[in-house]
Write a protein that holds these residues in place. Structure first.
Motif, PDB file in Angstrom:
ATOM      1  N   ALA A 100      48.582  48.577  52.036  1.00 55.51           N
ATOM      2  CA  ALA A 100      48.358  48.474  53.521  1.00 55.51           C
ATOM      3  C   ALA A 100      48.969  49.728  54.024  1.00 55.51           C
ATOM      4  O   ALA A 100      48.538  50.001  55.441  1.00 55.51           O
ATOM      5  N   LYS A 101      50.126  50.112  53.602  1.00 58.85           N
ATOM      6  CA  LYS A 101      50.882  51.147  54.243  1.00 58.85           C
ATOM      7  C   LYS A 101      49.996  52.383  54.622  1.00 58.85           C
ATOM      8  O   LYS A 101      50.122  53.117  55.230  1.00 58.85           O
ATOM      9  N   ARG A 102      49.216  52.676  53.248  1.00 58.27           N
ATOM     10  CA  ARG A 102      48.339  53.875  53.276  1.00 58.27           C
ATOM     11  C   ARG A 102      47.492  53.603  54.590  1.00 58.27           C
ATOM     12  O   ARG A 102      46.875  54.562  55.174  1.00 58.27           O
ATOM     13  N   SER A 118      39.826  44.518  51.762  1.00 61.40           N
ATOM     14  CA  SER A 118      38.690  45.650  51.566  1.00 61.40           C
ATOM     15  C   SER A 118      37.882  45.372  52.730  1.00 61.40           C
ATOM     16  O   SER A 118      37.505  46.657  53.126  1.00 61.40           O
ATOM     17  N   THR A 119      37.451  44.049  53.161  1.00 58.72           N
ATOM     18  CA  THR A 119      36.504  44.002  54.503  1.00 58.72           C
ATOM     19  C   THR A 119      37.166  44.718  55.449  1.00 58.72           C
ATOM     20  O   THR A 119      36.452  45.263  56.144  1.00 58.72           O
ATOM     21  N   GLY A 150      46.486  56.085  58.213  1.00 52.81           N
ATOM     22  CA  GLY A 150      45.230  56.478  58.346  1.00 52.81           C
ATOM     23  C   GLY A 150      44.452  56.838  57.306  1.00 52.81           C
ATOM     24  O   GLY A 150      43.244  57.253  57.232  1.00 52.81           O
ATOM     25  N   GLN A 151      44.887  56.382  55.970  1.00 52.15           N
ATOM     26  CA  GLN A 151      44.146  56.513  54.805  1.00 52.15           C
ATOM     27  C   GLN A 151      43.202  55.066  54.554  1.00 52.15           C
ATOM     28  O   GLN A 151      43.549  54.468  53.755  1.00 52.15           O
ATOM     29  N   LEU A 152      41.967  55.176  55.074  1.00 51.01           N
ATOM     30  CA  LEU A 152      41.413  54.101  55.255  1.00 51.01           C
ATOM     31  C   LEU A 152      40.561  53.673  54.154  1.00 51.01           C
ATOM     32  O   LEU A 152      40.099  52.442  53.848  1.00 51.01           O
ATOM     33  N   GLN A 153      40.502  54.629  53.249  1.00 51.92           N
ATOM     34  CA  GLN A 153      39.620  54.227  52.031  1.00 51.92           C
ATOM     35  C   GLN A 153      40.421  53.599  50.843  1.00 51.92           C
ATOM     36  O   GLN A 153      41.528  54.107  50.731  1.00 51.92           O
ATOM     37  N   ILE A 154      40.025  52.715  50.362  1.00 46.63           N
ATOM     38  CA  ILE A 154      40.747  51.831  49.311  1.00 46.63           C
ATOM     39  C   ILE A 154      39.999  51.952  47.792  1.00 46.63           C
ATOM     40  O   ILE A 154      38.647  51.872  47.787  1.00 46.63           O
ATOM     41  N   ASP A 155      40.523  52.439  46.957  1.00 51.14           N
ATOM     42  CA  ASP A 155      40.126  52.685  45.669  1.00 51.14           C
ATOM     43  C   ASP A 155      39.950  51.188  44.995  1.00 51.14           C
ATOM     44  O   ASP A 155      40.732  50.363  44.910  1.00 51.14           O
ATOM     45  N   VAL A 208      41.780  36.020  48.054  1.00 50.75           N
ATOM     46  CA  VAL A 208      40.878  36.014  49.398  1.00 50.75           C
ATOM     47  C   VAL A 208      41.704  37.186  50.185  1.00 50.75           C
ATOM     48  O   VAL A 208      41.285  37.659  51.042  1.00 50.75           O
ATOM     49  N   LEU A 209      43.071  37.316  49.978  1.00 47.34           N
ATOM     50  CA  LEU A 209      43.700  38.194  50.832  1.00 47.34           C
ATOM     51  C   LEU A 209      43.183  39.531  50.654  1.00 47.34           C
ATOM     52  O   LEU A 209      43.134  40.625  51.341  1.00 47.34           O
ATOM     53  N   VAL A 210      43.011  39.970  49.013  1.00 48.99           N
ATOM     54  CA  VAL A 210      42.476  41.138  48.648  1.00 48.99           C
ATOM     55  C   VAL A 210      41.119  41.515  49.243  1.00 48.99           C
ATOM     56  O   VAL A 210      40.904  42.283  49.874  1.00 48.99           O
ATOM     57  N   ASP A 211      40.299  40.563  49.058  1.00 56.24           N
ATOM     58  CA  ASP A 211      38.819  40.747  49.978  1.00 56.24           C
ATOM     59  C   ASP A 211      38.946  40.822  51.424  1.00 56.24           C
ATOM     60  O   ASP A 211      38.361  41.810  51.856  1.00 56.24           O
ATOM     61  N   ALA A 212      39.961  40.278  52.028  1.00 61.71           N
ATOM     62  CA  ALA A 212      40.039  40.364  53.241  1.00 61.71           C
ATOM     63  C   ALA A 212      40.636  41.778  53.691  1.00 61.71           C
ATOM     64  O   ALA A 212      39.816  42.475  54.652  1.00 61.71           O
TER      65      ALA A 212
END
Length: 537
Positions: A232-234, A264-265, A238-243, A258-262
């Motif tokens: 979340a800090k990344r 990512s969305t 401004g680093q909006l891409q998540i690996d 559920v929190l991880v999916d939220a």
């Protein structure tokens, strides 16, 4: 973790406090029952001795021989033996004792006074002392019965069989009281011991709960959340891409999937929003500037309109008051100059002119007050006011109008009303409006009552009439400015009087209302606080 544990400890602590209170109440109930039973036994013993005095004080040949075994003496002796064999103590006491051993202590003296003042009082309970000296006290009154009169009856001053002067008491009089004292130290020690055990249990439970919750939280929540927080800090930087490979292990924790999916969305939606965000910001900024310009213009227009309205009211009332004052003055001069030269019709015409001019002047004054109130320019001159003086002056001024309609105006004010912080002139204006309204709408031969009473920290004033009453639909609007109800249309009225009364009462931090049923009259009431006003607007 700390919150959950705190709630658990708080619940257990409240339960402990509740149980301590229940134990204390139970102990007091048990002590009360013991004392009550003990008192009943002692009273029964006294009654038995009283009923058998003839047998005790006569030998087998029927000769009288006083043996000193009257109820008081036996009670005192039994009490001394009882005290030596147990921690419990009981004593027969009264205000004027024959034996110094029966002298009442402070608690007993107060109880005797209570029994003397309230003969229906059946018992007095209490507690004296603290710590090891804590004692439960119980007392019941002893009433003079027929068997007691031979020692305590009359004639007063004559010596009884025991050699004491009789008191001249009558059957049914208070003869004294039975006092029972029960030590409470052992009972309180048991309560303290139980409390300590429960408290240690709560502390141990809190420690185990903290440890267990801490371990589980760290393993299944803390560590995964820490990794999720770094992601979340990344995103925040401004680093909006998540690996996806980075967050895949986090999906194994059911609580966090559920929190991880939220998240990512959210990352995907942020990337989409960021593309068009800048243009939308510029668009919204321009729209807000335009709205702000319109709001400033509207504010200025309203300020000018309000100023124009206030100036119009002031100018109009000033221009009207000058000719009205002249009309009133010349009319009064005509009435007083040469009344003999005028016939009845002329005098009646002058009276009508004067009444109409006075009503119009009152309307102008009300209009001026209304404009000042709306503009916030009306200020109170607050000081201590005697409500008696204000009410009497208001009713005296209006009694001629009441006499014209054969109305009875009654004032019911308590003599001990305190001074109230208020503006006496404005308070007079409120009362004149309310009483004047009552006179206006009450049919000839009716009655009007002005009352006042203390109600907590405020003064309640009411004006009651037995007129036609007010329809419920009109009760909601009669205090509005320039609102004329159907009954105003019938008898005439500007719709200003009640509105001014409401605003003047509210300036005093009070409240005004009406209670009315059609056909049963109306009662207008208002309150005035007894404490000084902080705001004298």
């Amino acid at each position: 973790m700390i919150g959950v544990t705190t709630v658990l400890v708080a619940v257990l602590t409240l339960n402990l406090l509740w149980e301590i209170r229940e134990q204390q109440n139970q102990v007091l109930e048990d002590l009360h029952e013991q004392a009550k039973v003990m008192a009943t036994q002692i009273v029964a013993m006294r009654e038995f001795l009283a009923r058998n005095q003839d047998r005790i004080n006569h030998d087998s040949l029927g000769n009288f021989e006083f043996k000193g075994l009257n109820p008081a003496a036996v009670g005192r002796g039994v009490g001394e033996l009882f005290a030596s064999m147990s921690d419990y103590r009981f004593k027969q006491t009264r205000t004027k004792v024959r034996n110094v051993a029966n002298l009442p202590d402070t608690f007993e003296a107060e109880a005797l006074q209570a029994f003397a003042m309230d003969r229906s009082l059946k018992e007095v309970v209490g507690r004296t002392g603290e710590g090891p000296d804590a004692t439960y006290r119980y007392m019941i009154p002893l009433t003079i019965e027929k068997s007691c009169l031979q020692c305590h009856g009359g004639p007063k001053g004559e010596l009884d069989v025991a050699g004491y002067a009789k008191e001249g008491l009558k059957e049914g009089d208070l003869g004294g009281a039975l006092s029972i004292a029960i030590p409470m130290d052992r009972v309180e020690q048991r309560i303290v011991a139980n409390t300590k055990r429960r408290a240690l249990t709560i502390v141990a439970f809190a420690g185990v709960s903290l440890g267990l919750i801490g371990f589980l939280t760290h393993q299944f929540v803390g560590r995964p959340l820490d990794r999720l927080a770094r992601i979340a800090k990344r995103i925040g930087r401004g680093q909006l891409q998540i690996d996806r490979k980075e967050i895949q292990p986090l999906r194994l924790h059911q609580e966090l999937s559920v929190l991880v999916d939220a998240m990512s969305t959210m990352s995907e939606q942020l990337q989409d929003l960021y593309a068009g965000l800048e243009s939308k910001v510029h668009q919204r900024t321009a729209e807000l500037k335009e709205v702000n310009v319109r709001l400033v213009k509207a504010h200025d227009d309203l300020a000018r309109l309000n100023q124009s309205q206030s100036e119009f009211y002031s100018t109009m009332t000033h221009e009207l008051r000058t000719p009205l004052t002249a009309i009133i003055g010349f009319t009064q001069l005509l009435q007083q100059s040469n009344p003999e030269s005028m016939n009845g019709d002329q005098r009646e015409y002058l009276t009508d002119i004067l009444d109409s001019a006075n009503r119009l002047l009152q309307l102008v004054n009300d209009l001026l007050d209304a404009s000042r109130l709306e503009a916030g320019q009306l200020r109170l001159n607050v000081g201590p006011v005697d409500l008696h003086d204000v009410v009497l002056e208001a009713t005296s001024s209006l009694r001629p109008l009441a006499r014209q309609k054969a109305l009875t105006v009654t004032v019911e004010l308590p003599n001990d009303l305190p001074l109230v912080p208020a503006d006496d002139l404005r308070l007079m204006q409120v009362l004149m409006n309310l009483v004047g309204n009552a006179i206006k709408f009450t049919q000839p031969g009716g009655r009007i009552i002005v009352r006042a009473a203390l109600q907590e920290e405020q003064l309640l004033v009411s004006v009651e009439d037995n007129g036609p009453g007010i329809d419920p639909s009109e009760q909601q609007v009669i205090f509005d400015l320039f609102r004329r109800s159907a009954r105003n249309e019938r008898v005439g009225g500007s719709g200003l009087g009640l509105a001014l009364a409401k605003r003047l009462v509210e300036l005093h931090n009070g409240r005004i209302w009406v209670d009315s049923t059609p056909g049963s009259g109306a009662t207008f009431s208002f309150t005035l606080p007894l404490h000084p006003l902080n705001d004298t607007r």
